[in-house]
Design an enzyme around this catalytic site. Structure first.
Site, PDB file in Angstrom:
ATOM      1  N   HIS A 283       4.277   5.729  11.829  1.00 24.17           N
ATOM      2  CA  HIS A 283       3.866   5.583  10.425  1.00 24.17           C
ATOM      3  C   HIS A 283       2.939   6.774  10.140  1.00 24.17           C
ATOM      4  O   HIS A 283       1.720   6.625  10.037  1.00 24.17           O
ATOM      5  CB  HIS A 283       3.153   4.248  10.229  1.00 24.17           C
ATOM      6  CG  HIS A 283       2.942   3.830   8.797  1.00 24.17           C
ATOM      7  ND1 HIS A 283       3.064   4.695   7.721  1.00 24.17           N
ATOM      8  CD2 HIS A 283       2.594   2.626   8.273  1.00 24.17           C
ATOM      9  CE1 HIS A 283       2.812   4.033   6.602  1.00 24.17           C
ATOM     10  NE2 HIS A 283       2.524   2.790   6.909  1.00 24.17           N
TER      11      HIS A 283
ATOM     12  N   LYS B  71      25.568  -3.287   0.065  1.00 22.27           N
ATOM     13  CA  LYS B  71      27.049  -3.239   0.014  1.00 22.27           C
ATOM     14  C   LYS B  71      27.602  -2.456   1.195  1.00 22.27           C
ATOM     15  O   LYS B  71      28.797  -2.211   1.280  1.00 22.27           O
ATOM     16  CB  LYS B  71      27.505  -2.549  -1.282  1.00 22.27           C
ATOM     17  CG  LYS B  71      27.015  -3.199  -2.551  1.00 22.27           C
ATOM     18  CD  LYS B  71      27.436  -2.346  -3.746  1.00 22.27           C
ATOM     19  CE  LYS B  71      26.528  -2.576  -4.924  1.00 22.27           C
ATOM     20  NZ  LYS B  71      26.612  -1.475  -5.900  1.00 22.27           N
TER      21      LYS B  71
ATOM     22  N   ARG C   5       0.798  -1.230   0.000  1.00 25.31           N
ATOM     23  CA  ARG C   5       0.000   0.000   0.000  1.00 25.31           C
ATOM     24  C   ARG C   5       0.830   1.278   0.000  1.00 25.31           C
ATOM     25  O   ARG C   5       0.611   2.176  -0.809  1.00 25.31           O
ATOM     26  CB  ARG C   5      -0.901   0.079   1.250  1.00 25.31           C
ATOM     27  CG  ARG C   5      -2.252  -0.513   1.109  1.00 25.31           C
ATOM     28  CD  ARG C   5      -2.642  -1.088   2.430  1.00 25.31           C
ATOM     29  NE  ARG C   5      -1.672  -2.125   2.746  1.00 25.31           N
ATOM     30  CZ  ARG C   5      -1.761  -3.372   2.282  1.00 25.31           C
ATOM     31  NH1 ARG C   5      -2.783  -3.720   1.581  1.00 25.31           N
ATOM     32  NH2 ARG C   5      -0.820  -4.258   2.551  1.00 25.31           N
ATOM     33  N   THR C   6       1.736   1.380   0.966  1.00 29.94           N
ATOM     34  CA  THR C   6       2.378   2.672   1.180  1.00 29.94           C
ATOM     35  C   THR C   6       3.216   3.053  -0.036  1.00 29.94           C
ATOM     36  O   THR C   6       3.104   4.172  -0.555  1.00 29.94           O
ATOM     37  CB  THR C   6       3.240   2.633   2.458  1.00 29.94           C
ATOM     38  OG1 THR C   6       2.444   2.087   3.507  1.00 29.94           O
ATOM     39  CG2 THR C   6       3.714   4.018   2.839  1.00 29.94           C
TER      40      THR C   6
HETATM   41  N1   CP Z   1      -0.535  -0.031   5.822  1.00 33.80           N
HETATM   42  C1   CP Z   1       0.680  -0.302   5.309  1.00 33.80           C
HETATM   43  O1   CP Z   1       1.680   0.301   5.715  1.00 33.80           O
HETATM   44  O2   CP Z   1       0.709  -1.269   4.349  1.00 33.80           O
HETATM   45  P1   CP Z   1       2.012  -1.730   3.544  1.00 33.80           P
HETATM   46  O3   CP Z   1       2.937  -2.389   4.553  1.00 33.80           O
HETATM   47  O4   CP Z   1       1.523  -2.650   2.487  1.00 33.80           O
HETATM   48  O5   CP Z   1       2.660  -0.484   2.998  1.00 33.80           O
END
Ligand code: CP
Length: 309
Positions: free
Chosen positions: A132, A83, A54-55
């Site tokens: 997040h 590396k 998603r992100t």
């Molecule tokens: N919600 C979210 O962060 O999903 P992803 O890990 O798929 O980015």
């Protein structure tokens, strides 16, 4: 860019700035054509050292929708990090290629190190079990759209509250609104970290309770924020296997909830929401994903200081 502005935590934006971002996201949703050339000539770099669907892809979709271009890598293994290149050196290099960057990293604080050495805005796209913030922005936007307000609600967080960075970020952000009550639903081993309980909830006088059984509290919730158990943060597989199916939201549990209680989940889902719940009109987790594109478009425009009239 002189003194670029970064996003490391949802608290980097004031409540008024988050209101403005949500208003911009709503305008983008209503009038997408108006914004379709806003970032022509601009490039977004997605620097993902941890898996994501998603992100990363919604950041890329957001920039493409704005008429910009995208470049980047989907895992540390295929970049020069394998590396031994440092995050500081990587972002110095990326600053030569792109106008803005989104970084996901398993180490808490890594995007902050990048921001320190960057000439372009850096967005924290998830750092370890810490924060997040763009997930939080889309969660806030979704709740505002569903309820009309971010105040006066009882929100339950259920699942892995220890490692779930989306939970930590959202609790931090909601602490600035009035009339919030929090119900923390987790097994004992996966309780929220002490700093969330003490420095965020207690410090801001937010009423909260901690329980283990979802059935005992689901009836009083306005929002239920489900989370998966974060396998990648466990030290051993045995503990993960013991905990992974601790909560399964199904139609029987939904029958105990208010008719206007909405279910959110940052996704990916594993087993914690039964697929039978997907057709319940209160299940809003796929709408959350769509809202993420609008809010990320608004964020890119804001951090690049681009105004569309
Ligand atoms: N919600 C979210 O962060 O999903 P992803 O890990 O798929 O980015």
């Amino acid at each position: 860019m002189e003194n670029p502005r970064h996003l490391m935590s949802p608290l980097d934006f004031s409540v008024e700035e988050i209101d403005a971002l949500m208003a911009l996201a709503s305008d983008i949703e209503a009038h997408p054509d108006k914004y379709s050339h806003a970032c022509e000539g601009k490039k977004l770099a997605t620097l993902f050292y941890e898996p994501s669907t998603r992100t990363r892809l919604s950041f890329e979709a957001a920039m493409l929708n704005l008429g910009g271009k995208v470049l980047g890598f989907p895992s540390g293994d295929v970049s020069s990090a394998s590396k031994g290149e440092s995050v500081a050196d990587t972002i110095r290099v990326i600053s030569c290629f792109a106008d803005i960057a989104a970084m996901r990293h398993p180490k808490e604080g890594a995007p902050m190190v990048a921001a320190k050495f960057s000439k372009i805005p850096v967005i924290n796209a998830g750092d370890g079990g810490h924060q997040h913030p763009t997930q939080t922005l889309l969660d806030l936007f979704t709740i505002k759209k569903l309820r009309g307000s971010l105040s006066d609600m009882t929100i339950g967080f259920c699942g892995d509250l220890k490692f779930g960075r989306t939970v930590h970020s959202l609790i931090n952000a909601l602490a600035r609104y009035t009339g919030i009550k929090v119900v923390l639903i987790s097994p004992d081993e996966l309780r929220v970290p002490d700093y969330i309980r003490e420095d965020v909830l207690e410090h801001n006088h937010i009423p909260y309770e901690e329980v283990t059984k979802l059935e005992d509290v689901i009836g009083k919730l306005d929002i239920l924020y489900m989370t998966r158990v974060q396998r990648e943060r466990f030290f051993n597989e045995e503990d993960y296997l013991r905990m992974k199916d601790f909560y399964i939201l199904d139609n029987a549990k939904m029958a105990l909830a208010k008719p206007d209680m909405y279910v959110l989940h940052p996704l990916p889902r594993v087993n914690e929401i039964s697929v039978e719940v997907d057709s319940d009109p209160r299940a809003k987790y796929f709408e959350q994903v769509q809202n993420g594109v609008y809010i990320r478009m608004a964020l890119i425009l804001t951090l690049l200081n681009i105004h569309v009239s």
